[in-house]
Design an enzyme around this catalytic site. Structure first.
Site, PDB file in Angstrom:
ATOM      1  N   THR A  71      38.371  97.705  55.617  1.00  0.00           N
ATOM      2  CA  THR A  71      37.101  97.060  55.911  1.00  0.00           C
ATOM      3  C   THR A  71      37.496  95.524  56.072  1.00  0.00           C
ATOM      4  O   THR A  71      37.095  94.966  57.069  1.00  0.00           O
ATOM      5  CB  THR A  71      35.989  97.361  54.839  1.00  0.00           C
ATOM      6  OG1 THR A  71      35.837  98.675  54.943  1.00  0.00           O
ATOM      7  CG2 THR A  71      34.690  96.618  55.180  1.00  0.00           C
ATOM      8  N   THR A 231      45.176  85.667  45.062  1.00  0.00           N
ATOM      9  CA  THR A 231      46.525  86.179  44.481  1.00  0.00           C
ATOM     10  C   THR A 231      46.811  87.498  44.919  1.00  0.00           C
ATOM     11  O   THR A 231      45.834  88.339  45.081  1.00  0.00           O
ATOM     12  CB  THR A 231      46.292  86.100  42.820  1.00  0.00           C
ATOM     13  OG1 THR A 231      46.093  84.748  42.772  1.00  0.00           O
ATOM     14  CG2 THR A 231      47.397  86.674  42.386  1.00  0.00           C
ATOM     15  N   CYS A 319      31.739 107.100  54.359  1.00  0.00           N
ATOM     16  CA  CYS A 319      31.281 105.781  54.001  1.00  0.00           C
ATOM     17  C   CYS A 319      29.726 105.909  54.277  1.00  0.00           C
ATOM     18  O   CYS A 319      28.845 105.051  54.041  1.00  0.00           O
ATOM     19  CB  CYS A 319      31.850 104.762  54.942  1.00  0.00           C
ATOM     20  SG  CYS A 319      33.694 104.710  54.894  1.00  0.00           S
TER      21      CYS A 319
HETATM   22  N1  PLP Z   1      38.273 102.268  59.360  1.00  0.00           N
HETATM   23  C1  PLP Z   1      38.052 103.463  59.507  1.00  0.00           C
HETATM   24  C2  PLP Z   1      38.169 104.156  60.917  1.00  0.00           C
HETATM   25  C3  PLP Z   1      38.217 104.188  58.470  1.00  0.00           C
HETATM   26  O1  PLP Z   1      38.066 105.517  58.336  1.00  0.00           O
HETATM   27  C4  PLP Z   1      37.700 103.526  57.106  1.00  0.00           C
HETATM   28  C5  PLP Z   1      37.354 104.244  55.997  1.00  0.00           C
HETATM   29  O2  PLP Z   1      36.879 105.422  55.794  1.00  0.00           O
HETATM   30  C6  PLP Z   1      37.868 101.930  57.075  1.00  0.00           C
HETATM   31  C7  PLP Z   1      37.842 101.499  58.382  1.00  0.00           C
HETATM   32  C8  PLP Z   1      37.661 101.262  55.952  1.00  0.00           C
HETATM   33  O3  PLP Z   1      38.658 101.132  55.239  1.00  0.00           O
HETATM   34  P1  PLP Z   1      38.768 101.020  53.792  1.00  0.00           P
HETATM   35  O4  PLP Z   1      38.158 102.158  52.963  1.00  0.00           O
HETATM   36  O5  PLP Z   1      40.134 100.500  53.385  1.00  0.00           O
HETATM   37  O6  PLP Z   1      37.697  99.546  53.532  1.00  0.00           O
END
Ligand code: PLP
Length: 374
Positions: A71, A231, A319
């Site tokens: 993210t 850090t 998510c």
């Molecule tokens: N982008 C995609 C295509 C994802 O599938 C995800 C997580 O599900 C993310 C970004 C976000 O990654 P993170 O969980 O490391 O924040």
């Protein structure tokens, strides 16, 4: 043994990654930004990890920016590049929310539609490109339906129609399955996340090509050549590098083994469950993705029954779980509301076995039948 079929949400850590990180959680605890011996030891680990990550991503070490996950890498790419050269953003309608919401936050985002298989419409992309565009974002592989996007075509169109724009690709779901060193080569910015390929959560990386500038979104001590302060998560970064190395070394065998399992799973379910449909073209998706919909069934209820018998899957993107509306991805593919609400994502990974597939093949048809019987 339960069947964990939610590897697109997160993966178990690879033993190589756990082993690599343990010393940096215990005796090698140094802050790599200091100058004494304890710090130098951490700095050396960080430098080595950067070399590995760069090699696995087809980048130079100086082009790798370590982040706190996918993210953050997506946000740094989009907000950071748009801050250097403001203008409209362009992204596909099926991007992860980390990209979609970052583009929306900038206020002038042009959404590019996809076809019913979830592949970006290149003519519509061309229509949305012009010299004013600041950032174009097209994911390499989709997290829900697994479709692989034609990035080489996107690179060509952006080069022709928006030559000053920065092209970002979210490769978070792609790295486990696809050779980013070649496929990601044309993008200015490439995001990955360790927990999708056997590394720990909360660590990722953004490749920022040599001639590309991004303004930091996190300000502070100026780490990562002033592109990401804070850090370093040394243990997490070391583990990510170990997971990347193992993933790349084993990728070809993993892809052929897992795609055979996925095919057996998908074909078995399509044959056993009347009124089942597969989403997207199997030939153009990552090996670990199996996405199906079952007529007359609510997938939220199906997940509860499957959970009870030890089959762990997902109704859409993890998510976005909890949402009762169809996911934005399935809606963008033009899937009817009823079909979308009856869809199931089974995502396989390096740890998936024949026994997992057998369990899913027994449990899912039975659960669907039970729900249909009311
Ligand atoms: N982008 C995609 C295509 C994802 O599938 C995800 C997580 O599900 C993310 C970004 C976000 O990654 P993170 O969980 O490391 O924040």
């Amino acid at each position: 043994m339960p069947a964990y079929l939610d590897n697109a949400a997160t993966t178990p850590m690879r033993p190589e990654a756990v082993e690599a990180m343990l010393p940096y959680l215990t005796e090698r605890f140094g802050n790599p930004s200091g100058s004494h011996a304890v710090s130098r030891e951490a700095r050396k680990a960080l430098d080595d990890a950067r070399d590995t990550v760069a090699q696995c991503l087809g980048a130079r070490p100086a082009e790798v920016v370590f982040t706190g996950g996918g993210t953050e890498a997506d946000n740094l790419a989009i907000l950071g590049a748009a801050a250097v050269r403001p203008g409209p953003t362009v992204c596909t309608a099926i991007e992860h929310h980390a990209v979609l919401h970052a583009c929306d936050a900038l206020g002038d985002n042009r959404l590019v539609p996809v076809d019913e298989a979830g592949v970006v419409d290149l003519d519509a992309l061309a229509d949305r490109l012009d010299p004013s565009v600041s950032v174009v974002s097209v994911m390499l592989a989709n997290n829900e339906v697994g479709t692989i996007q034609p990035l080489a075509e996107v690179v060509r169109l952006v080069g022709e129609l928006a030559p000053e724009a920065r092209l970002h690709t979210d490769a978070v779901q792609a790295f486990q399955w696809l050779d980013l060193a070649s496929l990601g080569a044309g993008a200015d910015l490439v995001a990955v996340s360790a927990h999708k390929f056997g590394g720990p959560k909360g660590v990722g990386a953004l490749v920022v090509r040599r001639d590309v500038k991004v303004q930091p979104i996190i300000h502070g001590g100026g780490q990562e050549h002033d592109r990401r302060s804070g850090t370093h998560n040394v243990a997490g970064i070391v583990a990510m590098a170990a997971a990347m190395r193992a993933t790349v070394d084993e990728r070809d065998t993993t892809v052929s083994r897992v795609s055979a399992l996925r095919d057996r799973l998908a074909d078995g379910l399509l044959a056993a469950v009347p009124g089942s449909l597969e989403t997207g073209g199997r030939g153009s998706k990552i090996a670990g993705n199996c996405h199906l919909s079952f007529e007359g069934v609510e997938s939220e209820e199906l997940l509860v029954l499957l959970d009870a018998v030890g089959v762990y899957a997902s109704a859409g993107s993890a998510c976005a779980s909890g949402a009762v509306d169809p996911s934005h991805v399935l809606a963008a593919m033009g899937m009817s509301r009823a079909r979308a609400l009856g869809s199931l994502r089974l995502s396989l990974g390096t740890g998936t076995t024949d026994a997992d597939v057998d369990l899913a093949l027994a449990a899912i048809p039975a659960a669907v039948e039970r729900l249909r019987a009311g």
